[in-house]
Scaffold this motif. Structure first.
Motif, mmCIF file in Angstrom:
data_model
loop_
_atom_site.group_PDB
_atom_site.id
_atom_site.type_symbol
_atom_site.label_atom_id
_atom_site.label_comp_id
_atom_site.label_asym_id
_atom_site.label_seq_id
_atom_site.Cartn_x
_atom_site.Cartn_y
_atom_site.Cartn_z
ATOM 1 N N GLY A 77 -0.939 19.835 -38.107
ATOM 2 C CA GLY A 77 0.255 19.960 -37.286
ATOM 3 C C GLY A 77 1.411 20.565 -38.052
ATOM 4 N N HIS B 27 -5.171 26.959 -28.241
ATOM 5 C CA HIS B 27 -5.131 25.624 -27.637
ATOM 6 C C HIS B 27 -5.264 25.658 -26.126
ATOM 7 C CE1 HIS B 27 -3.592 24.739 -31.679
ATOM 8 N NE2 HIS B 27 -4.154 23.561 -31.466
ATOM 9 N N ILE C 137 0.072 18.912 -31.531
ATOM 10 C CA ILE C 137 -1.176 19.089 -32.276
ATOM 11 C C ILE C 137 -1.467 17.841 -33.112
ATOM 12 C CG2 ILE C 137 -2.252 20.407 -34.153
ATOM 13 C CD1 ILE C 137 -0.852 22.885 -32.996
ATOM 14 N N ALA D 100 -5.724 20.332 -28.632
ATOM 15 C CA ALA D 100 -5.767 19.780 -29.985
ATOM 16 C C ALA D 100 -6.614 18.520 -30.067
ATOM 17 C CB ALA D 100 -4.346 19.493 -30.464
ATOM 18 N N THR E 7 0.828 24.226 -38.579
ATOM 19 C CA THR E 7 1.064 24.978 -37.342
ATOM 20 C C THR E 7 2.550 25.228 -37.133
ATOM 21 O OG1 THR E 7 -0.920 24.049 -36.329
ATOM 22 C CG2 THR E 7 0.735 24.976 -34.849
#
Length: 263
Positions: free
Chosen positions: A108, A130, A191, A43, A111
Motif C-alpha cells: 500500500g 485493481h 490497497i 486488492a 502504491t
C-alpha cells in the motif's frame, strides 16, 4: 476464502470506512467512495498472487502467471529463512509473506509513492490493475465465461473515466491529503485495507493465516491466526457461500448508504 468472497469483503470494508468518515463529519466525495470500494475489492485478491490457481494469477495472462511464480519463490525463501523450529516444513510459499500485515503496508505504501511520483499514467495503471481484479472477483462467473481482452478493455475504459472524474475539483484526487503534489496519495489506503481484509478472511478458514508475522507467537514465527478450530470453515464451503457473502453484501449496502447520508 474464495475470490468472490474476498472481493465482496474488500468492497464492504471500504464502504464501512466511508460510513465511519461520514459519521465523523468528514464524508468522502462519492467518486472516492466508489473508486476506493473497487480498488479494495481488487486488492482483496492480491495476496493470493503466491498461488498459481488463484484469480489474480490468471487475470493478466502470462504476465501475472510469471509474477506469481516469482512471488511464490520469494515467499518460500523468506519463510525458510525466518521460520522457527516450531514452524512446519512447507513445499511452497502460499499463505506466507503476502498474507501478513507487513506485506499489506509495504504494498500500500509503495502504491501511494508510485501514485504521487509517477504522474497520471501511474494512477491509470493502478486503477486499471485493481479494476480488472474487481471485475474478476465481483463478477466472477460472468468474467470466467468472457474473454480476458474484454475484461481488460472494461478495466482500461473504467480507469480512464474514473480518473477523469476524480481529477475534477472537489471530486477526490486530493482527498485526505491536500498538500501540493499529494494528489492520489490516498490510493494506497484501500490497497492496505483490501490485503488485511483478505488475511482476516483466510484466518477464518481451517488453515488460519500468519497475519502477525514476524511477531513470534507460541514459539512460532509464522503462527496461523484464527478463531477456535470449531468455528473455522473450509474455503468454498456453504458457510462462505450462504452466510458470509450475503452478510458482506448487506454490510456493504448499509455502509454505502450511510456514507452517502441516505441513512
Amino acid at each position: 476464502m474464495m475470490g468472490p468472497a474476498h472481493s465482496l469483503s474488500g468492497a464492504a470494508a471500504w464502504l464501512g470506512v466511508g460510513a465511519a468518515a461520514a459519521a465523523a463529519g468528514h464524508p468522502m466525495p462519492w467518486p472516492v467512495l466508489v473508486v476506493g470500494a473497487l480498488i479494495c475489492a481488487g486488492a482483496a485478491l492480491a495476496p493470493d498472487l503466491d498461488h498459481k490457481s488463484a484469480t489474480i494469477s490468471r487475470a493478466f495472462g502470462p504476465i501475472s502467471r510469471g509474477l506469481c511464480e516469482v512471488v511464490d519463490n520469494l515467499s518460500y525463501a523468506v519463510y525458510k529463512a525466518t521460520k522457527s523450529r516450531q514452524d512446519p516444513r512447507r513445499t511452497g510459499g502460499h499463505r506466507t509473506l503476502t498474507h501478513t500485515w507487513l506485506w499489506a503496508v509495504l504494498i500500500g505504501g509503495g502504491t501511494s509513492v508510485l501514485a504521487i511520483t509517477g504522474g497520471r499514467w501511474a494512477v491509470l495503471a493502478i486503477l486499471f490493475v485493481h479494476l480488472v481484479l474487481a471485475v474478476e472477483g465481483l463478477l466472477w462467473r460472468a468474467a470466467r465465461v468472457s474473454s480476458d481482452v474484454l475484461v481488460w478493455l472494461l478495466g482500461a475504459t473504467s480507469a480512464w473515466i474514473l480518473a477523469g472524474v476524480l481529477d475534477k475539483p472537489g471530486y477526490g484526487a486530493d482527498w485526505l491529503f491536500t498538500g501540493p503534489g499529494q494528489e492520489y496519495l490516498w490510493l494506497g489506503l484501500p490497497i492496505i485495507l483490501g490485503a488485511l481484509v483478505h488475511c482476516v478472511g483466510d484466518a477464518l478458514t481451517v488453515s488460519g493465516c500468519p497475519i502477525l508475522w514476524p511477531i513470534p507467537i507460541a514459539g512460532k514465527r509464522w503462527y496461523p491466526m484464527g478463531p477456535p478450530k470449531a468455528m473455522r470453515f473450509r474455503a468454498g464451503s456453504w458457510v462462505e457461500l450462504k452466510v458470509l457473502m450475503p452478510v458482506f453484501m448487506l454490510l456493504g449496502g448499509v455502509g454505502g448508504a450511510a456514507a452517502l447520508n441516505f441513512i
